[in-house]
Design a protein around this motif. Structure first.
Motif, short mmCIF file in Angstrom:
data_model
loop_
_atom_site.label_atom_id
_atom_site.label_comp_id
_atom_site.label_asym_id
_atom_site.label_seq_id
_atom_site.Cartn_x
_atom_site.Cartn_y
_atom_site.Cartn_z
N LEU A 373 0.83 -1.21 0.00
CA LEU A 373 0.00 0.00 0.00
C LEU A 373 0.86 1.26 0.00
CD1 LEU A 373 -2.86 -1.01 2.47
CD2 LEU A 373 -3.11 -0.48 0.05
N PHE A 374 1.98 1.23 0.72
CA PHE A 374 2.88 2.37 0.73
C PHE A 374 3.39 2.66 -0.68
CE2 PHE A 374 7.26 4.01 0.88
CZ PHE A 374 7.08 5.18 1.59
N VAL A 375 3.83 1.63 -1.38
CA VAL A 375 4.35 1.81 -2.75
C VAL A 375 3.25 2.30 -3.69
CG1 VAL A 375 5.36 0.61 -4.73
CG2 VAL A 375 6.17 0.09 -2.43
N VAL A 376 2.04 1.71 -3.58
CA VAL A 376 0.93 2.14 -4.43
C VAL A 376 0.58 3.60 -4.16
CG1 VAL A 376 -1.53 1.80 -4.91
CG2 VAL A 376 -0.03 -0.18 -4.67
N ALA A 377 0.56 3.99 -2.89
CA ALA A 377 0.24 5.38 -2.54
C ALA A 377 1.31 6.34 -3.05
CB ALA A 377 0.10 5.51 -1.02
N VAL A 378 2.58 5.95 -2.96
CA VAL A 378 3.66 6.78 -3.50
C VAL A 378 3.44 7.00 -4.98
CG1 VAL A 378 6.12 6.87 -4.05
CG2 VAL A 378 5.40 6.13 -1.79
N PHE A 379 3.19 5.92 -5.70
CA PHE A 379 3.01 6.00 -7.15
C PHE A 379 1.80 6.85 -7.52
CE2 PHE A 379 1.20 4.27 -11.12
CZ PHE A 379 2.25 4.55 -11.97
N LEU A 380 0.68 6.65 -6.83
CA LEU A 380 -0.53 7.40 -7.15
C LEU A 380 -0.37 8.89 -6.84
CD1 LEU A 380 -3.43 7.30 -8.14
CD2 LEU A 380 -4.16 6.73 -5.82
N ALA A 381 0.20 9.22 -5.67
CA ALA A 381 0.39 10.62 -5.30
C ALA A 381 1.42 11.29 -6.21
CB ALA A 381 0.83 10.73 -3.84
N PHE A 382 2.47 10.55 -6.58
CA PHE A 382 3.48 11.09 -7.49
C PHE A 382 2.87 11.38 -8.86
CE2 PHE A 382 6.75 10.37 -10.77
CZ PHE A 382 7.73 11.29 -10.36
N SER A 383 2.00 10.51 -9.33
CA SER A 383 1.41 10.66 -10.66
C SER A 383 0.37 11.76 -10.70
CB SER A 383 0.76 9.33 -11.10
OG SER A 383 1.71 8.29 -11.13
N THR A 384 -0.38 11.92 -9.61
CA THR A 384 -1.47 12.90 -9.60
C THR A 384 -1.07 14.22 -8.95
OG1 THR A 384 -2.33 12.05 -7.51
CG2 THR A 384 -3.21 11.08 -9.53
N GLY A 385 0.00 14.21 -8.14
CA GLY A 385 0.43 15.43 -7.47
C GLY A 385 -0.45 15.81 -6.30
N THR A 386 -1.24 14.87 -5.81
CA THR A 386 -2.11 15.19 -4.68
C THR A 386 -2.10 14.07 -3.65
OG1 THR A 386 -4.42 15.51 -3.98
CG2 THR A 386 -4.09 14.34 -6.04
N SER A 387 -1.78 14.42 -2.43
CA SER A 387 -1.83 13.44 -1.34
C SER A 387 -3.27 13.27 -0.86
CB SER A 387 -0.92 13.87 -0.19
OG SER A 387 -1.17 15.21 0.15
N TRP A 388 -4.03 14.36 -0.83
CA TRP A 388 -5.41 14.28 -0.33
C TRP A 388 -6.25 13.40 -1.25
CZ3 TRP A 388 -7.67 19.17 2.38
CH2 TRP A 388 -6.77 19.61 3.37
N GLY A 389 -6.06 13.50 -2.55
CA GLY A 389 -6.78 12.64 -3.49
C GLY A 389 -6.41 11.18 -3.29
N THR A 390 -5.14 10.94 -2.97
CA THR A 390 -4.67 9.58 -2.70
C THR A 390 -5.31 9.04 -1.43
OG1 THR A 390 -2.57 10.10 -3.78
CG2 THR A 390 -2.63 8.14 -2.39
N ALA A 420 1.51 7.74 4.75
CA ALA A 420 2.95 7.98 4.55
C ALA A 420 3.30 7.96 3.07
CB ALA A 420 3.75 6.91 5.30
N GLY A 421 2.76 6.98 2.34
CA GLY A 421 3.05 6.89 0.91
C GLY A 421 2.51 8.07 0.14
N ALA A 422 1.33 8.55 0.53
CA ALA A 422 0.73 9.71 -0.14
C ALA A 422 1.58 10.95 0.06
CB ALA A 422 -0.68 9.94 0.38
N VAL A 423 2.07 11.15 1.29
CA VAL A 423 2.93 12.30 1.57
C VAL A 423 4.25 12.18 0.82
CG1 VAL A 423 4.24 13.49 3.38
CG2 VAL A 423 1.88 12.81 3.80
N CYS A 424 4.80 10.97 0.76
CA CYS A 424 6.05 10.74 0.04
C CYS A 424 5.89 11.04 -1.45
CB CYS A 424 6.51 9.29 0.24
SG CYS A 424 8.02 8.87 -0.65
N GLY A 425 4.83 10.48 -2.07
CA GLY A 425 4.61 10.73 -3.49
C GLY A 425 4.35 12.19 -3.79
N ASP A 426 3.58 12.83 -2.92
CA ASP A 426 3.31 14.27 -3.05
C ASP A 426 4.60 15.08 -2.88
OD1 ASP A 426 1.07 16.50 -2.83
OD2 ASP A 426 2.53 16.92 -1.26
N HIS A 427 5.46 14.60 -1.98
CA HIS A 427 6.71 15.28 -1.67
C HIS A 427 7.66 15.34 -2.87
CE1 HIS A 427 9.87 15.87 1.76
NE2 HIS A 427 9.31 16.99 1.40
N ILE A 428 7.68 14.26 -3.67
CA ILE A 428 8.65 14.19 -4.77
C ILE A 428 8.04 14.51 -6.12
CG2 ILE A 428 10.08 12.49 -3.57
CD1 ILE A 428 8.77 10.30 -5.19
N SER A 429 6.75 14.78 -6.16
CA SER A 429 6.09 15.03 -7.44
C SER A 429 6.30 16.47 -7.92
CB SER A 429 4.58 14.76 -7.32
OG SER A 429 3.93 15.09 -8.53
#
Length: 509
Positions: A373-390, A420-429
């Protein structure tokens, strides 16, 4: 248009991934985002040119958040006024007498970032405007400043019970989850490995005094007097002759105090208007965006009565600062509008439906599920640029995977991994609004900030994957967090020694 064969399929990932790849390759973010949006519109309409044109601007209009744009402009005006009044310069002189080193300047910036935990947007722009003169004095690169700002924004908000982020998480928890949203949020804090480890890493690299990867190059250039390395020309400076010599530290500190105090007060008030019965629930149900606009407007009026009677700023100069503040924020506003449109295009293409179908069909109550789930959340937040949407997509899925009181701890770990994954993906997007605002707050070139921060965040992300595997196995927060902390410090120590040995070899040559 809803009948397009691309909707709800893997094609929904193409627009955000294309925009991100182009931005990293070309180092030009505006055209990259536009191309991603345009391709998304074509996919959404089945490659019908006129419908795609209409869909693009319709989605852009519907996706824009006018409240945040107003907040950005007003905060830009406040930043310009702080400089014109001489408040920023006076604070720089005062801080120069108190802060004696580059290390203490960065630690002070980190401390201020942690203190402003109420909202990440507010955090990004306020910390940058207040601390930039101080970090400039001690030759901290703008990329490093942007990293410190970004690393103490979302990662702090996601572990602060009283914040707009806690409110968002509360709203995504189903009523039949067996635990209230606020209780669940509190239980996720010690399991939120990315947020905690990111803060630890910030302190470690500052105290240990080392950098690696692209950040090292930026810091070496800053030591030679080049704070930007590249892209510094996009930020307009207030002319020196426009800066008052009569400014005092209070001209900067009082507006900041008013800004923070009125923002917190407005959040509590709007929460009670929404039916809250105590301060905690008021924060959980507040109208954060309206509160931030109210706070910036109150601050502008306070500055009017603080500056004009003492003639540190003329009335004409005061009114001109609105346009100058707008100009200061144009790079951030431009990127935000495109990023929001890209997110809206992802919603239209039902990217969430596609991810949910993949996770839902492949997931089982496995001990390794939090790491997945962490990896999926990172990928989704990175791709969409939104942690809240994730959060909105994955939190209900994580809760549904572990129903009942018997699986409560695993549910908490799974939700923590998503957060955590959503914040990480959002952080690097590159298309994340908080990443954009961190660049704006530090007045750093956006791509410089993204590329340097991505390398630092990757170290923490890898440790988090291992940490969530351990968390799933032992289901004891202090064991998972303790091992993750030891592992992170070991990795950073290794990188530091490796960096030191490379420097010695280079010096020897």
């Amino acid at each position: 248009m809803d009948t397009s064969i691309f909707i709800g399929t893997w094609w929904s990932l193409v627009p955000p991934l294309l925009a991100i790849i182009l931005a990293l390759v070309t180092k030009e973010v505006y055209s990259s985002l536009f191309i991603g949006v345009a391709v998304g519109a074509l996919l959404y309409t089945g490659f019908h040119p006129w419908n795609a044109f209409n869909a693009l601007f319709s989605i852009m209009k519907d996706s824009m958040n006018l409240n945040i744009l107003i907040f950005d402009v007003l905060l830009g005006m406040i930043i310009v006024l702080m400089s014109k009044s001489g408040g920023s310069a006076a604070y720089g002189r005062w801080a120069g007498s108190k802060i004696k080193s580059k290390k203490s300047a960065m630690l002070a910036t980190t401390g201020l970032g942690i203190l402003i935990f109420v909202d990440d947007y507010f955090n990004c722009l306020t910390v940058g405007s207040v601390m930039r003169p101080v970090t400039d004095r001690y030759k901290v690169s703008r990329a490093k400043l942007a990293y410190i700002i970004d690393a103490t924004a979302a990662p702090v908000c996601i572990i602060a019970p009283i914040s707009s982020w806690a409110a968002a998480v509360n709203s995504y928890v189903p009523k039949d989850a067996g635990i209230t949203g606020f209780q669940l949020f509190l239980r996720t804090i010690p399991y939120n490995l990315y947020a905690i480890l990111t803060l630890v890493m910030v302190f470690f690299v500052i105290i240990a005094g080392f950098d690696f990867g692209l950040m090292k190059k930026h810091e070496e250039n800053a030591a030679k007097g080049d704070l930007f390395t590249s892209g510094g020309e996009e930020f307009e400076k207030v002319k020196k002759e426009d800066i008052s010599s009569n400014g005092k530290v209070i001209d900067l500190l009082l507006p900041v105090i008013v800004l923070i105090g009125s923002a917190i007060g407005a959040m509590i008030y709007t929460g009670f208007l929404g039916g809250a019965t105590d301060v905690v629930s008021a924060f959980a149900g507040c109208d954060a965006e309206t509160s931030l606009i109210f706070a910036t407007m109150v601050t502008v009026f306070v500055m009017l009565f603080l500056y004009l009677p003492r003639k540190v700023v003329t009335f004409k100069g005061f009114m001109e600062s609105f346009v100058e503040g707008f100009k200061l924020m144009i790079p951030a506003i431009g990127i935000l509008i495109f990023a929001w449109t890209l997110k809206g295009m992802g919603d239209a293409l039902q990217i969430g439906t596609f991810v949910e179908s993949i996770v839902g069909t492949s997931a089982s109550a496995s001990l390794f599920l939090p790491a997945v789930l962490f990896v999926v959340a990172v990928f989704l937040a990175f791709s969409t640029g939104t942690s809240w949407g994730t959060f909105a997509i994955l939190v209900p899925i994580a809760i549904a995977m572990f129903p009942g009181a018997d699986h409560l701890e695993m549910m908490i770990i799974a939700v923590s991994a998503v957060l955590a994954g959503a914040v990480c993906g959002d952080h690097i997007s590159p298309i994340s609004d908080t990443t954009v605002m961190s660049s704006a707050g530090a007045q750093s070139n956006h791509i410089n900030h993204v590329t340097t921060q991505m390398q630092y965040a990757a170290v923490v992300a890898v440790v988090c994957i291992i940490g969530y595997i351990i968390a799933g196995l032992v289901q004891i927060w202090w064991v998972a967090l303790g091992i993750s902390l030891v592992l992170l410090l070991a990795v950073l120590t290794f990188i530091k020694k490796r960096s030191g040995s490379n420097r010695e070899k280079t010096a020897g040559i």
